[in-house]
Scaffold this active site. Structure first.
Site, PDB file in Angstrom:
ATOM      1  N   LYS A  33       0.847  -1.196   0.000  1.00  0.00           N
ATOM      2  CA  LYS A  33       0.000   0.000   0.000  1.00  0.00           C
ATOM      3  C   LYS A  33       0.884   1.249   0.000  1.00  0.00           C
ATOM      4  CE  LYS A  33      -0.525  -0.552   4.970  1.00  0.00           C
ATOM      5  NZ  LYS A  33      -0.955   0.305   6.033  1.00  0.00           N
ATOM      6  N   TYR A 255      15.724  30.813   4.876  1.00  0.00           N
ATOM      7  CA  TYR A 255      14.603  31.601   5.410  1.00  0.00           C
ATOM      8  C   TYR A 255      14.739  31.785   6.914  1.00  0.00           C
ATOM      9  CZ  TYR A 255      11.981  30.900   1.069  1.00  0.00           C
ATOM     10  OH  TYR A 255      11.561  30.899  -0.224  1.00  0.00           O
ATOM     11  N   MET A 303      11.505  24.578   0.307  1.00  0.00           N
ATOM     12  CA  MET A 303      10.734  23.634  -0.507  1.00  0.00           C
ATOM     13  C   MET A 303      11.632  22.839  -1.455  1.00  0.00           C
ATOM     14  SD  MET A 303       7.422  24.301  -2.971  1.00  0.00           S
ATOM     15  CE  MET A 303       6.548  25.274  -1.770  1.00  0.00           C
TER      16      MET A 303
HETATM   17  C1  LIG Z   1      -4.157  -4.376   8.510  1.00  0.00           C
HETATM   18  C2  LIG Z   1      -2.684  -4.290   8.283  1.00  0.00           C
HETATM   19  N1  LIG Z   1      -1.974  -5.423   8.221  1.00  0.00           N
HETATM   20  C3  LIG Z   1      -0.651  -5.418   8.026  1.00  0.00           C
HETATM   21  C4  LIG Z   1       0.039  -4.233   7.851  1.00  0.00           C
HETATM   22  C5  LIG Z   1       1.536  -4.262   7.639  1.00  0.00           C
HETATM   23  O1  LIG Z   1       2.180  -3.710   8.734  1.00  0.00           O
HETATM   24  P1  LIG Z   1       3.772  -3.571   8.787  1.00  0.00           P
HETATM   25  O2  LIG Z   1       4.134  -2.590   7.728  1.00  0.00           O
HETATM   26  O3  LIG Z   1       4.031  -3.067  10.143  1.00  0.00           O
HETATM   27  O4  LIG Z   1       4.331  -4.918   8.521  1.00  0.00           O
HETATM   28  C6  LIG Z   1      -0.658  -3.036   7.906  1.00  0.00           C
HETATM   29  C7  LIG Z   1       0.062  -1.769   7.772  1.00  0.00           C
HETATM   30  O5  LIG Z   1      -0.111  -0.817   8.447  1.00  0.00           O
HETATM   31  C8  LIG Z   1      -2.068  -3.064   8.126  1.00  0.00           C
HETATM   32  O6  LIG Z   1      -2.773  -1.932   8.177  1.00  0.00           O
END
Ligand SMILES: Cc1ncc(COP(=O)(O)O)c(C=O)c1O
Length: 365
Positions: A33, A255, A303
């Site tokens: 993700k 700055y 920036m």
């Molecule tokens: C539901 C869930 N499972 C697993 C993970 C993976 O976690 P990590 O990156 O700490 O291994 C996440 C990440 O936040 C998560 O939200």
């Protein structure tokens, strides 16, 4: 290149292999993700699969779609909360989804069905239901709804990254008490609970699948030292010395004149800033490495630029030299500690304008 994130896909592959050595029968879900925690979701996903990950996980339906558009097949779990439109999109991408209320299962059934993982909230207090009886009813409904498959029973730990904390055991016990009897009734449902920290900390959390994110990128879930976990950071953040100039005593840089030279010195201007994800809170509070030598940031992070104090003799630094902001000798964990945050936020916070250059141990990928 003014600012660049070099991502070693071979390191991700090795990290996945290393994490799998901890597993005794469980499979690994690589969590990609947030654009693979800033590393590039599709290349990271491919590397993780090469390393033996069996599944991928993302937070959003759009992230699942993006993996499919990149040509990645196989099991993808969308772990996040989903609007009705998101459910539609996730199912269209052939992803598994998470549910914890009956109406969620009904919505999935009405949209042609799909694979559902029922989430018990054993203490994270976020997604899922705290009510084990409700979670059981949702699982039963998933198993009996046409087109819907009960694919998993899951939970998520709140304190796995705090070794010694007893809450993990409490959560684990709640999960076991709910999920193990249910699995007797629904033997095809896969049990999963562990994130990276739990994976490394306690084999009792492994069950059928582990969901590992941060560790596959070679970052330490415990915020200490990746090497001590035999993990290899995959990402380096670099820029270069665009200008070198003298700064006489009393002259300032940046700055707000937050750096004023206390004696004659030499400053380097490095064209990377908070627009790239190098946070302004690092003002006068970070080091960089140039030719293996540490130099402190001098003054406000802007920036597009930072300034670096090279000292009175200029440290032998020349225009064009590479400047390392994250990498060997300067881990993301150090930057995170300076910002009172966690390594996750450092790599996720790298801005889209920083190109990600993927390679395998130096060979362009
Ligand atoms: C539901 C869930 N499972 C697993 C993970 C993976 O976690 P990590 O990156 O700490 O291994 C996440 C990440 O936040 C998560 O939200």
């Amino acid at each position: 290149m003014r600012a660049l994130a070099r991502v070693n896909l071979a390191a991700i592959e090795r990290n996945v292999r290393r994490l799998r050595r901890e597993l005794d029968g469980a499979e690994l879900i690589a969590v990609v993700k947030a654009d693979g925690y800033g590393h590039g979701a599709a290349p990271a996903a491919r590397a993780a699969l090469e390393g033996g990950a069996a599944w991928l996980a993302v937070a959003t339906a759009a992230e699942a779609t993006a993996l499919r558009l990149a040509g990645i097949d196989g099991r993808v779990l969308v772990m996040g909360a989903l609007t009705p439109d998101d459910v539609e999109e996730a199912l269209a991408a052939g992803a598994d989804v998470v549910a914890w209320r009956e109406d969620m299962v009904e919505a999935i059934g009405e949209r042609g069905g799909g694979r559902v993982h029922v989430k018990l909230d054993t203490g994270m207090g976020r997604l899922g239901t705290r009510d084990a009886e409700q979670a059981t009813r949702v699982a039963e409904l998933a198993a009996s709804t046409a087109g819907v498959q009960l694919a998993g029973l899951m939970t998520h730990f709140a304190t796995a990254d705090e070794p010694g904390d007893a809450f993990l055991d409490e959560q684990l016990e709640r999960f076991r008490a709910w999920a193990l009897p249910l699995r007797e009734r629904f033997p095809d449902a896969l049990l999963h609970a562990a994130n990276s920290a739990a994976l490394l900390r306690d084999r009792a959390t492994h069950f059928d699948l582990v969901r590992a994110g941060i560790a596959i990128y070679g970052l330490d879930p415990f915020q200490q030292d990746a090497a001590s976990q035999e993990l290899e950071p995959a990402l380096e953040l670099v820029s270069y010395v665009a200008e070198v100039k003298r700064c006489a005593v009393g002259e300032s840089a940046g700055y707000g004149r937050r750096f004023v030279a206390e004696s004659d010195t030499v400053l380097a201007t490095v064209p990377i800033g908070y627009g790239d994800g190098v946070r302004r809170a690092l003002t006068n509070n970070a080091d960089v490495l140039i030719e293996g030598r540490r130099f402190p940031l001098a003054g406000t992070v802007s920036m597009d630029n930072v300034t670096v104090d090279l000292g009175a003799d200029g440290g032998g630094v020349r225009r064009g030299d590479e400047v390392l902001l994250i990498g060997p000798g300067l881990p993301a964990e150090e930057m995170a500690q300076r910002l009172q945050t966690i390594n996750y936020e450092i790599t996720c916070g790298l801005a889209p304008r920083v190109p990600r250059r993927h390679h395998r141990d130096g060979v362009p990928a």
